[in-house]
Design a protein around this motif. Structure first.
Motif, PDB file in Angstrom:
ATOM      1  N   ASP A   1       0.863  -1.182   0.000  1.00  0.00           N
ATOM      2  CA  ASP A   1       0.000   0.000   0.000  1.00  0.00           C
ATOM      3  C   ASP A   1       0.902   1.236   0.000  1.00  0.00           C
ATOM      4  O   ASP A   1       1.611   1.496   0.971  1.00  0.00           O
ATOM      5  CB  ASP A   1      -0.871  -0.026   1.252  1.00  0.00           C
ATOM      6  N   LEU A   2       0.911   1.982  -1.094  1.00  0.00           N
ATOM      7  CA  LEU A   2       1.752   3.178  -1.202  1.00  0.00           C
ATOM      8  C   LEU A   2       0.973   4.378  -0.678  1.00  0.00           C
ATOM      9  O   LEU A   2       0.364   5.130  -1.427  1.00  0.00           O
ATOM     10  CB  LEU A   2       2.180   3.390  -2.656  1.00  0.00           C
ATOM     11  N   GLU A   3       0.981   4.550   0.643  1.00  0.00           N
ATOM     12  CA  GLU A   3       0.195   5.594   1.276  1.00  0.00           C
ATOM     13  C   GLU A   3       0.676   6.978   0.887  1.00  0.00           C
ATOM     14  O   GLU A   3       1.872   7.241   0.799  1.00  0.00           O
ATOM     15  CB  GLU A   3       0.227   5.425   2.793  1.00  0.00           C
ATOM     16  N   GLU A   4      -0.290   7.873   0.707  1.00  0.00           N
ATOM     17  CA  GLU A   4       0.018   9.236   0.263  1.00  0.00           C
ATOM     18  C   GLU A   4       0.913   9.977   1.244  1.00  0.00           C
ATOM     19  O   GLU A   4       1.814  10.684   0.854  1.00  0.00           O
ATOM     20  CB  GLU A   4      -1.284  10.003   0.032  1.00  0.00           C
ATOM     21  N   GLY A   5       0.674   9.814   2.537  1.00  0.00           N
ATOM     22  CA  GLY A   5       1.466  10.519   3.533  1.00  0.00           C
ATOM     23  C   GLY A   5       2.908  10.061   3.595  1.00  0.00           C
ATOM     24  O   GLY A   5       3.753  10.703   4.184  1.00  0.00           O
ATOM     25  N   ASP A   6       3.203   8.916   2.994  1.00  0.00           N
ATOM     26  CA  ASP A   6       4.564   8.370   3.017  1.00  0.00           C
ATOM     27  C   ASP A   6       5.271   8.538   1.674  1.00  0.00           C
ATOM     28  O   ASP A   6       6.178   7.792   1.344  1.00  0.00           O
ATOM     29  CB  ASP A   6       4.526   6.883   3.390  1.00  0.00           C
ATOM     30  N   GLY A   7       4.820   9.499   0.867  1.00  0.00           N
ATOM     31  CA  GLY A   7       5.456   9.746  -0.421  1.00  0.00           C
ATOM     32  C   GLY A   7       4.869   8.946  -1.554  1.00  0.00           C
ATOM     33  O   GLY A   7       5.285   9.089  -2.698  1.00  0.00           O
ATOM     34  N   GLY A   8       3.890   8.091  -1.271  1.00  0.00           N
ATOM     35  CA  GLY A   8       3.245   7.303  -2.317  1.00  0.00           C
ATOM     36  C   GLY A   8       2.068   8.057  -2.911  1.00  0.00           C
ATOM     37  O   GLY A   8       1.767   9.185  -2.544  1.00  0.00           O
ATOM     38  N   ASP A   9       1.377   7.394  -3.811  1.00  0.00           N
ATOM     39  CA  ASP A   9       0.236   8.028  -4.468  1.00  0.00           C
ATOM     40  C   ASP A   9      -1.084   7.408  -4.034  1.00  0.00           C
ATOM     41  O   ASP A   9      -2.127   7.655  -4.627  1.00  0.00           O
ATOM     42  CB  ASP A   9       0.386   7.952  -5.988  1.00  0.00           C
ATOM     43  N   GLY A  10      -1.069   6.587  -2.978  1.00  0.00           N
ATOM     44  CA  GLY A  10      -2.281   5.960  -2.488  1.00  0.00           C
ATOM     45  C   GLY A  10      -2.656   4.677  -3.213  1.00  0.00           C
ATOM     46  O   GLY A  10      -3.676   4.075  -2.923  1.00  0.00           O
ATOM     47  N   SER A  11      -1.830   4.257  -4.155  1.00  0.00           N
ATOM     48  CA  SER A  11      -2.169   3.069  -4.945  1.00  0.00           C
ATOM     49  C   SER A  11      -1.781   1.787  -4.211  1.00  0.00           C
ATOM     50  O   SER A  11      -1.016   1.785  -3.263  1.00  0.00           O
ATOM     51  CB  SER A  11      -1.468   3.123  -6.305  1.00  0.00           C
ATOM     52  N   ILE A  12      -2.337   0.705  -4.697  1.00  0.00           N
ATOM     53  CA  ILE A  12      -2.028  -0.626  -4.191  1.00  0.00           C
ATOM     54  C   ILE A  12      -1.221  -1.342  -5.264  1.00  0.00           C
ATOM     55  O   ILE A  12      -1.589  -1.342  -6.424  1.00  0.00           O
ATOM     56  CB  ILE A  12      -3.333  -1.393  -3.892  1.00  0.00           C
ATOM     57  N   VAL A  13      -0.096  -1.930  -4.858  1.00  0.00           N
ATOM     58  CA  VAL A  13       0.789  -2.598  -5.800  1.00  0.00           C
ATOM     59  C   VAL A  13       0.865  -4.079  -5.446  1.00  0.00           C
ATOM     60  O   VAL A  13       1.220  -4.438  -4.329  1.00  0.00           O
ATOM     61  CB  VAL A  13       2.208  -1.979  -5.760  1.00  0.00           C
ATOM     62  N   LEU A  14       0.489  -4.923  -6.397  1.00  0.00           N
ATOM     63  CA  LEU A  14       0.681  -6.359  -6.221  1.00  0.00           C
ATOM     64  C   LEU A  14       2.148  -6.656  -6.496  1.00  0.00           C
ATOM     65  O   LEU A  14       2.727  -6.124  -7.433  1.00  0.00           O
ATOM     66  CB  LEU A  14      -0.226  -7.146  -7.159  1.00  0.00           C
ATOM     67  N   ASP A  15       2.743  -7.489  -5.667  1.00  0.00           N
ATOM     68  CA  ASP A  15       4.188  -7.698  -5.694  1.00  0.00           C
ATOM     69  C   ASP A  15       4.475  -9.197  -5.747  1.00  0.00           C
ATOM     70  O   ASP A  15       3.868  -9.973  -5.021  1.00  0.00           O
ATOM     71  CB  ASP A  15       4.750  -7.079  -4.411  1.00  0.00           C
ATOM     72  N   ASP A  16       5.426  -9.606  -6.585  1.00  0.00           N
ATOM     73  CA  ASP A  16       5.737 -11.035  -6.688  1.00  0.00           C
ATOM     74  C   ASP A  16       6.459 -11.569  -5.446  1.00  0.00           C
ATOM     75  O   ASP A  16       6.706 -12.757  -5.330  1.00  0.00           O
ATOM     76  CB  ASP A  16       6.529 -11.346  -7.961  1.00  0.00           C
ATOM     77  N   GLN A  17       6.796 -10.692  -4.501  1.00  0.00           N
ATOM     78  CA  GLN A  17       7.386 -11.119  -3.236  1.00  0.00           C
ATOM     79  C   GLN A  17       6.318 -11.485  -2.207  1.00  0.00           C
ATOM     80  O   GLN A  17       6.632 -11.892  -1.106  1.00  0.00           O
ATOM     81  CB  GLN A  17       8.296 -10.018  -2.669  1.00  0.00           C
TER      82      GLN A  17
END
Length: 149
Positions: free
Chosen positions: A69-85
């Motif tokens: 979860d790339l939260e907006e307050g942490d420099g992200g754009d609020g998007s969710i990224v599925l990750d192969d890890q």
């Protein structure tokens, strides 16, 4: 040398020292384990368990694919990224939801010397055969070329 530590009424047994990893026997009470088991069983049915007599509308609960979860307050754009890890699935539990969840969160906060509001909501993570939750950074995605998160 491994050691035991008594903290806020709980005994922590060191099982690894680099990094420090501790085991706490009986951190969860039998009634809390029963509650969590009920939630897991409810993912296989249409309705989650509710205390007898409660008339709230029930919503379907289900495990979902683990993600970043790339939260907006942490420099992200609020998007969710599925990750192969992360091939596991998880069930997010309501913060200070029912009494068993509140008790578990409060016990964790007391152990760490924090306010319960500083404890993240609990999650159940499920691993089926060959699933895993690989190397990851909770602060975001690791940019290997720049050696930063």
């Amino acid at each position: 040398q491994k050691y035991s530590l008594r903290l806020n009424g709980l005994t922590l047994e060191q099982v690894y020292d680099s990094p420090n990893i501790y085991m706490i026997d009986n951190f969860l009470k039998d009634s809390e384990l029963d509650y969590l088991d009920g939630l897991i069983r409810a993912t296989r049915t249409r309705k989650p368990p509710h205390p007898e007599g409660e008339k709230k509308k029930r919503r379907r609960i289900k495990f979902q694919k683990s993600y970043v979860d790339l939260e907006e307050g942490d420099g992200g754009d609020g998007s969710i990224v599925l990750d192969d890890q992360r091939t596991s699935t998880f069930l997010s539990l309501e913060k200070l939801g029912r009494a068993p969840l509140a008790a578990m969160e409060t016990r964790a906060a007391d152990l760490l010397g924090l306010l319960v509001e500083q404890i993240e909501p609990l999650q159940l993570v499920r691993y089926k055969p060959d699933q895993f939750f690989g190397i990851h950074h909770d602060l975001g995605s690791y940019v290997e070329d720049e050696e930063r998160v």
